[in-house]
Design a protein around this motif. Sequence first.
Motif, PDB file in Angstrom:
ATOM      1  N   LEU A  53     -93.101 -25.640  38.334  1.00 52.20           N
ATOM      2  CA  LEU A  53     -92.775 -24.202  38.777  1.00 52.20           C
ATOM      3  C   LEU A  53     -94.663 -24.318  39.065  1.00 52.20           C
ATOM      4  N   ALA A  54     -94.585 -23.380  40.916  1.00 51.79           N
ATOM      5  CA  ALA A  54     -95.711 -23.037  40.951  1.00 51.79           C
ATOM      6  C   ALA A  54     -96.035 -21.001  40.394  1.00 51.79           C
ATOM      7  N   GLU A  55     -95.301 -20.638  39.830  1.00 46.44           N
ATOM      8  CA  GLU A  55     -95.348 -18.954  39.533  1.00 46.44           C
ATOM      9  C   GLU A  55     -94.631 -18.738  38.339  1.00 46.44           C
ATOM     10  N   ASP A  56     -95.089 -17.939  37.482  1.00 46.17           N
ATOM     11  CA  ASP A  56     -94.227 -17.395  36.258  1.00 46.17           C
ATOM     12  C   ASP A  56     -93.278 -17.459  36.523  1.00 46.17           C
ATOM     13  N   VAL A  57     -92.379 -17.669  35.917  1.00 48.27           N
ATOM     14  CA  VAL A  57     -90.299 -17.136  36.486  1.00 48.27           C
ATOM     15  C   VAL A  57     -90.407 -15.599  35.366  1.00 48.27           C
ATOM     16  N   SER A  58     -89.831 -14.512  35.331  1.00 50.46           N
ATOM     17  CA  SER A  58     -89.179 -13.971  34.335  1.00 50.46           C
ATOM     18  C   SER A  58     -87.276 -13.784  34.373  1.00 50.46           C
ATOM     19  N   ALA A  59     -86.635 -13.039  34.322  1.00 50.83           N
ATOM     20  CA  ALA A  59     -85.514 -12.969  33.943  1.00 50.83           C
ATOM     21  C   ALA A  59     -85.523 -11.503  34.671  1.00 50.83           C
ATOM     22  N   LYS A  60     -84.721 -11.962  35.264  1.00 50.75           N
ATOM     23  CA  LYS A  60     -83.833 -10.857  36.237  1.00 50.75           C
ATOM     24  C   LYS A  60     -82.605  -9.779  35.662  1.00 50.75           C
ATOM     25  N   GLU A  61     -81.891 -10.351  34.247  1.00 48.20           N
ATOM     26  CA  GLU A  61     -81.009  -9.569  33.454  1.00 48.20           C
ATOM     27  C   GLU A  61     -81.365 -10.132  32.079  1.00 48.20           C
ATOM     28  N   ASN A  62     -80.651  -9.433  31.530  1.00 47.46           N
ATOM     29  CA  ASN A  62     -80.688  -9.447  29.656  1.00 47.46           C
ATOM     30  C   ASN A  62     -79.479 -10.863  29.414  1.00 47.46           C
ATOM     31  N   VAL A  63     -79.577 -11.218  28.252  1.00 50.15           N
ATOM     32  CA  VAL A  63     -79.180 -12.347  27.900  1.00 50.15           C
ATOM     33  C   VAL A  63     -78.873 -12.073  26.146  1.00 50.15           C
ATOM     34  N   PRO A  64     -78.054 -11.527  25.560  1.00 52.00           N
ATOM     35  CA  PRO A  64     -76.536 -11.479  26.729  1.00 52.00           C
ATOM     36  C   PRO A  64     -76.765  -9.946  27.236  1.00 52.00           C
ATOM     37  N   ALA A  65     -75.767  -9.975  27.965  1.00 51.36           N
ATOM     38  CA  ALA A  65     -76.156  -8.542  28.447  1.00 51.36           C
ATOM     39  C   ALA A  65     -74.675  -8.466  28.180  1.00 51.36           C
ATOM     40  N   PHE A  66     -74.303  -8.378  27.543  1.00 54.50           N
ATOM     41  CA  PHE A  66     -73.283  -7.172  26.899  1.00 54.50           C
ATOM     42  C   PHE A  66     -73.232  -7.663  25.667  1.00 54.50           C
ATOM     43  N   ARG A  67     -72.482  -6.527  24.384  1.00 54.73           N
ATOM     44  CA  ARG A  67     -73.159  -6.771  22.928  1.00 54.73           C
ATOM     45  C   ARG A  67     -71.361  -8.108  23.130  1.00 54.73           C
ATOM     46  N   ALA A  68     -71.445  -9.188  22.834  1.00 53.43           N
ATOM     47  CA  ALA A  68     -70.656 -10.098  22.292  1.00 53.43           C
ATOM     48  C   ALA A  68     -70.317 -10.634  20.817  1.00 53.43           C
ATOM     49  N   SER A  69     -69.024 -11.482  20.518  1.00 57.42           N
ATOM     50  CA  SER A  69     -69.077 -11.389  18.566  1.00 57.42           C
ATOM     51  C   SER A  69     -69.208 -12.899  19.132  1.00 57.42           C
ATOM     52  N   ILE A  70     -69.766 -13.756  17.835  1.00 56.86           N
ATOM     53  CA  ILE A  70     -70.775 -14.531  16.970  1.00 56.86           C
ATOM     54  C   ILE A  70     -69.364 -15.544  16.884  1.00 56.86           C
TER      55      ILE A  70
END
Length: 666
Positions: free
Chosen positions: A273-290
């Motif tokens: 990698l030539a630069e830092d990488v940031s998350a483009k979205e939340n993980v998870p993107a919704f409230r999920a059951s475990i």
Amino acid sequence: MASAPLKSALLIVSTTAAQDAAADASGPILTQVLKDEGDGKWEVLETAIVSDDVLQIQRQIIAWTDGPDGINLIVTTGGTGFASSDGTPEAVIPLLHKQAPGLVHGMLAASLQVTPFAMMSRPVAGVRNKSIIVTLPGSPKGAKENLQAIIKTLPHACLQASGANSRVLHSGGVKKLESEAGISGSESQPADQGHHCHHHHGHGHGQSHGNLVRHTNPSALSNDPSLGPSRRHRESPYPMLSVDDALALIAEHTPEPEVITAKVDGTIIGSVLAEDVSAKENVPAFRASIVDGYAYIAPKNGHFKGVFPVTAVSHAAPGEIGSLKDGELARITTGAPLPPGATSVIMVEDTIIKTMTDDGKEEKEIEIDVQGVKEGDNVREIGSDIKEGTTILKKGELISAVGGEIGLLAAVGVAEAKVYRRPVIGILSTGDEIIEHNRPGALKLGEVRDTNRITLMSAVKEWGFEVVDLGIAKDKRGSLEETLRDGLRRADLLITSGGVSMGELDLLKPTIERSLGGTIHFGRVAMKPGKPTTFATVPVKDNAGQRVSKAIFSLPGNPASALVTFHLFVLPALHKLAGASPVGLPKVPAILSHEFSLDPRPEYHRVVVTVGNDGLLSATSTGGQRSSKVGSLRSANALVCLPSGKGVLEKGTKVDVLLMNNIRGA
């Protein structure tokens, strides 16, 4: 003569003029001389200004001479004196394919008639490809006088250099040539030098003068193959460097890595990698059951008791889910989104089926009796793994083939990333005696199968780099130069083997310096094996037409030497070009499993490193270490760094080893 004007270019060598073009007085004067006294035969296409820097001078000249539309005449002005900054002759001489001592003598003879101080100038003239190159003094008066002295003969010289038929050009004899040039015999030579014609063609003093200029040139250290074996160096002119000093020069002169944008797919594997990488979205993107179970609205008192209807189903597959009301349940699978309104999930193990649907396939009502429930039980909240905007990978991290990094990029919606382009490596063997390793039939006297090329290609691929096979180049100057030029066009770094010692057919150093205009940063290293290892950089044009520098490693021809020096010197350069850090082989401590004899030079001994039951690493020699002994490479996974000295290192001595491959069990 030529019907179309001959193409010329002026190169102003002046640090002052490079900072302020208005300070240049010679350029306009020389342009005027070509126009007024050139009989309409010249067109000045370009004028460039560079500082008093050898590399800048060479880059500009090569840009004019090595392109498809070469310049007929290149005239430089400046940098031909004795000052410490004057380096034009040192820049030009290594570039010349042929020297032109006659032009030099013509300029000096004319200048000496004006002032004895003309002896303080060091002019150079010659041919590169199809271009005539002439260096003039920096003073406007001296530059004008020197150009005036030779300008009438230059069109003839340029036509010959450009490939015109010499038999046709010379038909009619010298008188015809003089008439076409607009000069007479008395004007073409000083009165006391009636042998000038022979002198011009390289006899007598002319040849002697050419040798003097060459041998006083400090920038070209390699042999001049045109002199023959009797005039080659008897000892290497390259200083003997320590391994650490050689590695420092490699770190300094290896080009910087190139940044590109790459798609996040299989092709990005192995990139850095030539630069830092940031998350483009939340993980998870919704409230999920475990867990697998039932989504519900948790009661505030924490006691969840009763029989409740199952009103919805939420699977991990995308789909619309209706809102959940208090007192209702929604069956839910692991990873599925919670229905709107739901606060918690109860595990299926904590429930009892009370009633079924009429067809008996679904739960209709579920009985639950649990204490201590609360909001958020068994729920993975939005962004609880990775929040949008957070840095997930840092600049300099490797996208490995294990899958973790590329999976992380994919998880947060990163489709492209800035990475360092992985270099392409060209590999070439040299030598008239070298034949393909798989050629059928017995060897003829003197033939050697090409061990190095296939070995080095394998090693380069093992370290994750793409390889271009450049084949075998014979010990012929033109052939070797063309093969190297082809390699520089196709690859980012070249590795050659053979041709770097002191024989008359060892042409790599002369070709790199004298034909390619390269700089040899070191040509000898105090080590065993691999003393003649050579590292150079060559200025070339990239695909965008920009001048860049590319590295050439010329490794010894003996197989063990070639592989050792590849891992010791080439690998750090490959890592730098790929943006990887740290560079080179990993170093770890180990214990000698037997005594090792020492050598006057530091030795990189091929060994097998194993890990014992005690967890300690031990190093065992692969046997005889002669540099030509291919068998010493078998099973070697490391190099042990033995210091220079006499005697032996005793069994049990702790040493550093450089790991080339995986450590084995005892």
